[in-house]
Write a protein that holds these residues in place. Structure first.
Motif, PDB file in Angstrom:
ATOM      1  N   ARG A  59       3.211   6.429   7.471  1.00 42.76           N
ATOM      2  CA  ARG A  59       2.478   6.387   6.315  1.00 42.76           C
ATOM      3  C   ARG A  59       2.848   7.335   5.134  1.00 42.76           C
ATOM      4  O   ARG A  59       3.289   6.867   4.016  1.00 42.76           O
ATOM      5  N   ALA A  60       3.131   8.616   5.423  1.00 41.47           N
ATOM      6  CA  ALA A  60       3.320   9.579   4.560  1.00 41.47           C
ATOM      7  C   ALA A  60       4.670   9.490   3.968  1.00 41.47           C
ATOM      8  O   ALA A  60       4.874   9.653   3.041  1.00 41.47           O
ATOM      9  N   VAL A  71       8.825   6.363  -9.918  1.00 44.17           N
ATOM     10  CA  VAL A  71       8.856   7.544 -10.934  1.00 44.17           C
ATOM     11  C   VAL A  71      10.232   7.544 -11.409  1.00 44.17           C
ATOM     12  O   VAL A  71      10.309   7.198 -12.405  1.00 44.17           O
ATOM     13  N   HIS A  72      11.211   7.123 -10.344  1.00 43.47           N
ATOM     14  CA  HIS A  72      12.576   7.118 -10.906  1.00 43.47           C
ATOM     15  C   HIS A  72      12.767   5.863 -11.917  1.00 43.47           C
ATOM     16  O   HIS A  72      13.428   5.902 -12.960  1.00 43.47           O
ATOM     17  N   TYR A  73      12.461   4.857 -11.460  1.00 39.65           N
ATOM     18  CA  TYR A  73      12.652   3.446 -12.309  1.00 39.65           C
ATOM     19  C   TYR A  73      11.695   3.060 -13.347  1.00 39.65           C
ATOM     20  O   TYR A  73      12.023   2.423 -14.374  1.00 39.65           O
ATOM     21  N   PHE A  74      10.395   3.640 -13.005  1.00 47.19           N
ATOM     22  CA  PHE A  74       9.229   3.101 -13.907  1.00 47.19           C
ATOM     23  C   PHE A  74       8.556   3.916 -14.760  1.00 47.19           C
ATOM     24  O   PHE A  74       7.570   4.065 -15.472  1.00 47.19           O
ATOM     25  N   GLY A  75       8.855   5.545 -14.239  1.00 50.49           N
ATOM     26  CA  GLY A  75       8.145   6.809 -14.923  1.00 50.49           C
ATOM     27  C   GLY A  75       6.606   6.820 -14.644  1.00 50.49           C
ATOM     28  O   GLY A  75       5.884   7.343 -15.021  1.00 50.49           O
ATOM     29  N   THR A  76       6.194   6.094 -13.392  1.00 50.67           N
ATOM     30  CA  THR A  76       4.940   6.191 -12.963  1.00 50.67           C
ATOM     31  C   THR A  76       4.813   6.096 -11.598  1.00 50.67           C
ATOM     32  O   THR A  76       5.627   5.612 -10.857  1.00 50.67           O
ATOM     33  N   SER A  77       3.729   6.934 -10.747  1.00 53.01           N
ATOM     34  CA  SER A  77       3.484   6.901  -9.507  1.00 53.01           C
ATOM     35  C   SER A  77       2.496   6.015  -8.969  1.00 53.01           C
ATOM     36  O   SER A  77       2.121   6.098  -7.940  1.00 53.01           O
ATOM     37  N   ASP A  78       2.266   5.180  -9.931  1.00 57.52           N
ATOM     38  CA  ASP A  78       0.881   4.192  -9.435  1.00 57.52           C
ATOM     39  C   ASP A  78       1.859   2.705  -8.637  1.00 57.52           C
ATOM     40  O   ASP A  78       2.730   2.329  -9.185  1.00 57.52           O
ATOM     41  N   ILE A  79       1.319   2.616  -7.736  1.00 58.61           N
ATOM     42  CA  ILE A  79       1.733   1.599  -6.874  1.00 58.61           C
ATOM     43  C   ILE A  79       0.680   0.695  -6.248  1.00 58.61           C
ATOM     44  O   ILE A  79      -0.510   1.007  -5.958  1.00 58.61           O
ATOM     45  N   ILE A  80       0.898  -0.471  -6.538  1.00 66.16           N
ATOM     46  CA  ILE A  80      -0.276  -1.646  -6.019  1.00 66.16           C
ATOM     47  C   ILE A  80       0.328  -2.086  -4.712  1.00 66.16           C
ATOM     48  O   ILE A  80       1.451  -2.629  -4.578  1.00 66.16           O
ATOM     49  N   PRO A  85      -0.390   2.492   3.069  1.00 68.58           N
ATOM     50  CA  PRO A  85      -0.710   3.746   3.855  1.00 68.58           C
ATOM     51  C   PRO A  85      -2.231   3.607   4.066  1.00 68.58           C
ATOM     52  O   PRO A  85      -2.751   4.126   5.161  1.00 68.58           O
ATOM     53  N   ASP A  86      -3.164   2.719   3.348  1.00 67.39           N
ATOM     54  CA  ASP A  86      -4.234   2.567   3.625  1.00 67.39           C
ATOM     55  C   ASP A  86      -4.755   1.353   4.577  1.00 67.39           C
ATOM     56  O   ASP A  86      -5.843   1.224   4.922  1.00 67.39           O
ATOM     57  N   THR A  87      -3.491   0.382   4.876  1.00 65.24           N
ATOM     58  CA  THR A  87      -3.903  -0.583   5.642  1.00 65.24           C
ATOM     59  C   THR A  87      -4.370  -0.131   7.019  1.00 65.24           C
ATOM     60  O   THR A  87      -3.727   0.698   7.705  1.00 65.24           O
ATOM     61  N   PHE A 101       5.822  -1.613   5.200  1.00 62.54           N
ATOM     62  CA  PHE A 101       5.089  -1.445   4.075  1.00 62.54           C
ATOM     63  C   PHE A 101       5.692  -2.162   2.957  1.00 62.54           C
ATOM     64  O   PHE A 101       6.947  -2.247   2.756  1.00 62.54           O
ATOM     65  N   LYS A 102       4.644  -2.754   1.914  1.00 53.99           N
ATOM     66  CA  LYS A 102       5.042  -3.524   0.989  1.00 53.99           C
ATOM     67  C   LYS A 102       4.333  -3.215  -0.413  1.00 53.99           C
ATOM     68  O   LYS A 102       3.073  -3.000  -0.084  1.00 53.99           O
ATOM     69  N   GLY A 103       4.785  -3.077  -1.407  1.00 59.29           N
ATOM     70  CA  GLY A 103       3.915  -2.635  -2.857  1.00 59.29           C
ATOM     71  C   GLY A 103       4.908  -3.145  -3.887  1.00 59.29           C
ATOM     72  O   GLY A 103       6.023  -3.569  -3.897  1.00 59.29           O
ATOM     73  N   GLU A 104       4.326  -2.898  -5.062  1.00 52.16           N
ATOM     74  CA  GLU A 104       4.820  -3.012  -6.460  1.00 52.16           C
ATOM     75  C   GLU A 104       4.515  -1.982  -7.105  1.00 52.16           C
ATOM     76  O   GLU A 104       3.288  -1.361  -7.028  1.00 52.16           O
ATOM     77  N   CYS A 105       5.407  -1.296  -7.805  1.00 43.68           N
ATOM     78  CA  CYS A 105       5.430  -0.426  -8.869  1.00 43.68           C
ATOM     79  C   CYS A 105       4.541  -0.964 -10.096  1.00 43.68           C
ATOM     80  O   CYS A 105       4.780  -2.040 -10.497  1.00 43.68           O
ATOM     81  N   ALA A 106       3.388  -0.357 -10.301  1.00 44.55           N
ATOM     82  CA  ALA A 106       2.574  -0.625 -11.529  1.00 44.55           C
ATOM     83  C   ALA A 106       3.275  -0.233 -12.761  1.00 44.55           C
ATOM     84  O   ALA A 106       3.437   0.883 -12.928  1.00 44.55           O
ATOM     85  N   ALA A 107       3.643  -1.181 -13.725  1.00 46.49           N
ATOM     86  CA  ALA A 107       4.340  -0.728 -14.897  1.00 46.49           C
ATOM     87  C   ALA A 107       3.229  -0.848 -15.980  1.00 46.49           C
ATOM     88  O   ALA A 107       2.283  -1.476 -16.024  1.00 46.49           O
TER      89      ALA A 107
END
Length: 107
Positions: A59-60, A71-80, A85-87, A101-107
């Motif tokens: 998870r980590a 952060v590299h592609y969108f400048g944010t660490s927010d992930i949907i 990791p909490d599943t 794991f699956k997710g999407e960078c929040a833009a």
């Protein structure tokens, strides 16, 4: 001049090592790699190896690599997260030694 060349060589070696090492957690190494389509870098799939060494480390590792990617592609660490990791353990897709794991960078 020789000192400057040595400095550039050391910096180049350090950069080539970035992202190549497995993520270490509680004495175990977990390899996670973000996979995306070039046309949509926001949507990520993160297969993470060495499940038998512990799901917490997997998870980590996934969270670390996903955060770095966003952060590299969108400048944010927010992930949907779709599967994150909490599943709960019993809902994680585990295939042998790999949890995905699956997710999407929040833009």
């Amino acid at each position: 001049m020789r000192g400057l060349t040595a400095t550039f060589l050391i910096a180049a070696l350090a950069l080539t090592a970035c992202g190549k090492s497995p993520y270490e957690y509680a004495g175990s190494n977990h390899k996670a790699k973000v996979k995306t389509e070039r046309s949509n870098r926001a949507v990520m799939v993160i297969p993470t190896k060495k499940v038998s060494d512990g799901l917490d480390g997997a998870r980590a590792a996934a969270l670390f690599e996903a955060t770095r990617h966003c952060v590299h592609y969108f400048g944010t660490s927010d992930i949907i997260w779709t599967i994150g990791p909490d599943t709960p353990d019993d809902q994680l897709p585990i295939d042998g030694e790999v949890v995905t794991f699956k997710g999407e960078c929040a833009a």
